[in-house]
Motif scaffolding. Sequence first.
Motif, PDB file in Angstrom:
ATOM      1  N   TYR A  42       0.720  -1.232  -0.124  1.00  0.00           N
ATOM      2  CA  TYR A  42       0.039  -0.023   0.214  1.00  0.00           C
ATOM      3  C   TYR A  42       0.923   1.261  -0.067  1.00  0.00           C
ATOM      4  O   TYR A  42       0.435   2.285  -0.534  1.00  0.00           O
ATOM      5  N   ARG A  43       2.073   1.014   0.304  1.00  0.00           N
ATOM      6  CA  ARG A  43       3.040   2.218   0.348  1.00  0.00           C
ATOM      7  C   ARG A  43       3.442   2.600  -0.768  1.00  0.00           C
ATOM      8  O   ARG A  43       4.430   3.782  -1.022  1.00  0.00           O
ATOM      9  N   PRO A  52      -7.482   6.771  -4.937  1.00  0.00           N
ATOM     10  CA  PRO A  52      -7.425   7.072  -3.471  1.00  0.00           C
ATOM     11  C   PRO A  52      -8.341   6.227  -2.836  1.00  0.00           C
ATOM     12  O   PRO A  52      -8.348   5.496  -1.554  1.00  0.00           O
ATOM     13  N   GLN A  53      -9.719   6.003  -3.354  1.00  0.00           N
ATOM     14  CA  GLN A  53     -10.598   5.083  -2.861  1.00  0.00           C
ATOM     15  C   GLN A  53     -10.691   3.800  -3.159  1.00  0.00           C
ATOM     16  O   GLN A  53     -11.363   2.806  -2.301  1.00  0.00           O
ATOM     17  N   GLU A  54     -10.192   3.357  -4.201  1.00  0.00           N
ATOM     18  CA  GLU A  54      -9.953   1.923  -4.458  1.00  0.00           C
ATOM     19  C   GLU A  54      -8.644   1.882  -5.125  1.00  0.00           C
ATOM     20  O   GLU A  54      -8.291   2.050  -6.402  1.00  0.00           O
ATOM     21  N   PRO A  55      -7.403   1.604  -4.218  1.00  0.00           N
ATOM     22  CA  PRO A  55      -6.133   1.580  -4.739  1.00  0.00           C
ATOM     23  C   PRO A  55      -5.964   0.286  -5.785  1.00  0.00           C
ATOM     24  O   PRO A  55      -6.136  -1.124  -5.556  1.00  0.00           O
ATOM     25  N   VAL A  56      -5.409   0.751  -7.059  1.00  0.00           N
ATOM     26  CA  VAL A  56      -5.131  -0.501  -7.978  1.00  0.00           C
ATOM     27  C   VAL A  56      -3.794  -0.078  -8.608  1.00  0.00           C
ATOM     28  O   VAL A  56      -3.460   1.401  -8.976  1.00  0.00           O
ATOM     29  N   MET A  57      -2.972  -1.048  -8.800  1.00  0.00           N
ATOM     30  CA  MET A  57      -1.749  -0.731  -9.696  1.00  0.00           C
ATOM     31  C   MET A  57      -1.864  -0.297 -11.129  1.00  0.00           C
ATOM     32  O   MET A  57      -2.711  -1.156 -11.706  1.00  0.00           O
ATOM     33  N   PRO A  58      -1.440   0.654 -11.563  1.00  0.00           N
ATOM     34  CA  PRO A  58      -1.639   1.161 -12.896  1.00  0.00           C
ATOM     35  C   PRO A  58      -1.307  -0.253 -14.076  1.00  0.00           C
ATOM     36  O   PRO A  58      -0.189  -0.747 -13.739  1.00  0.00           O
ATOM     37  N   VAL A 100      -3.725  -5.319  -6.556  1.00  0.00           N
ATOM     38  CA  VAL A 100      -4.105  -4.260  -5.266  1.00  0.00           C
ATOM     39  C   VAL A 100      -3.026  -4.670  -4.292  1.00  0.00           C
ATOM     40  O   VAL A 100      -2.258  -5.526  -4.410  1.00  0.00           O
ATOM     41  N   PRO A 101      -2.924  -3.685  -3.231  1.00  0.00           N
ATOM     42  CA  PRO A 101      -2.194  -3.588  -2.169  1.00  0.00           C
ATOM     43  C   PRO A 101      -2.212  -5.172  -1.561  1.00  0.00           C
ATOM     44  O   PRO A 101      -3.341  -5.771  -1.291  1.00  0.00           O
ATOM     45  N   GLY A 102      -1.092  -5.794  -1.320  1.00  0.00           N
ATOM     46  CA  GLY A 102      -0.739  -7.068  -0.510  1.00  0.00           C
ATOM     47  C   GLY A 102      -0.960  -8.165  -1.769  1.00  0.00           C
ATOM     48  O   GLY A 102      -0.603  -9.486  -1.231  1.00  0.00           O
TER      49      GLY A 102
END
Length: 142
Positions: A42-43, A52-58, A100-102
């Motif tokens: 997530y960092r 910002p509301q749904e972090p997705v790797m481009p 996504v993060p994780g």
Amino acid sequence: MNHLDINQIKAIIPHRHPFLLVDYIEDYEPGEFAVGYKCVSYREDFFAGHFPQEPVMPGVLTVEALAQVGAVAILSLPEHRGKTAYFGGIDKCRFKGKVVPGDKLRLETRIIKRKGPLGVGEAIASVDGNVVVRAELTFMIG
């Protein structure tokens, strides 16, 4: 199996933080293939704005990570040491899922064609066995 840690990867490809998108190489054969991983946190800087509301790797960064793994495969050949692999093209690219993060992103690029300084890699990114990106990546050694 041939393993590479982050310092060994940095000795082969020129990318550095924040643009080095490969954490380790699990296996590779110079000039043939490489399998690497990106542990997505997530960092990561890009998550602040995507989204910002749904972090997705481009998706383009996933493709870049695949290219970096391919660069490890091709630049680990003795005749290419110290050189750079540049993008020449991206073909047959399909985005099939989110990163996504994780997630532990598995990155595999197999070199399927080479002629002089040009080549093509067949690249697949997956998370938990599910393909998220598939593409053919053309590179030029410079």
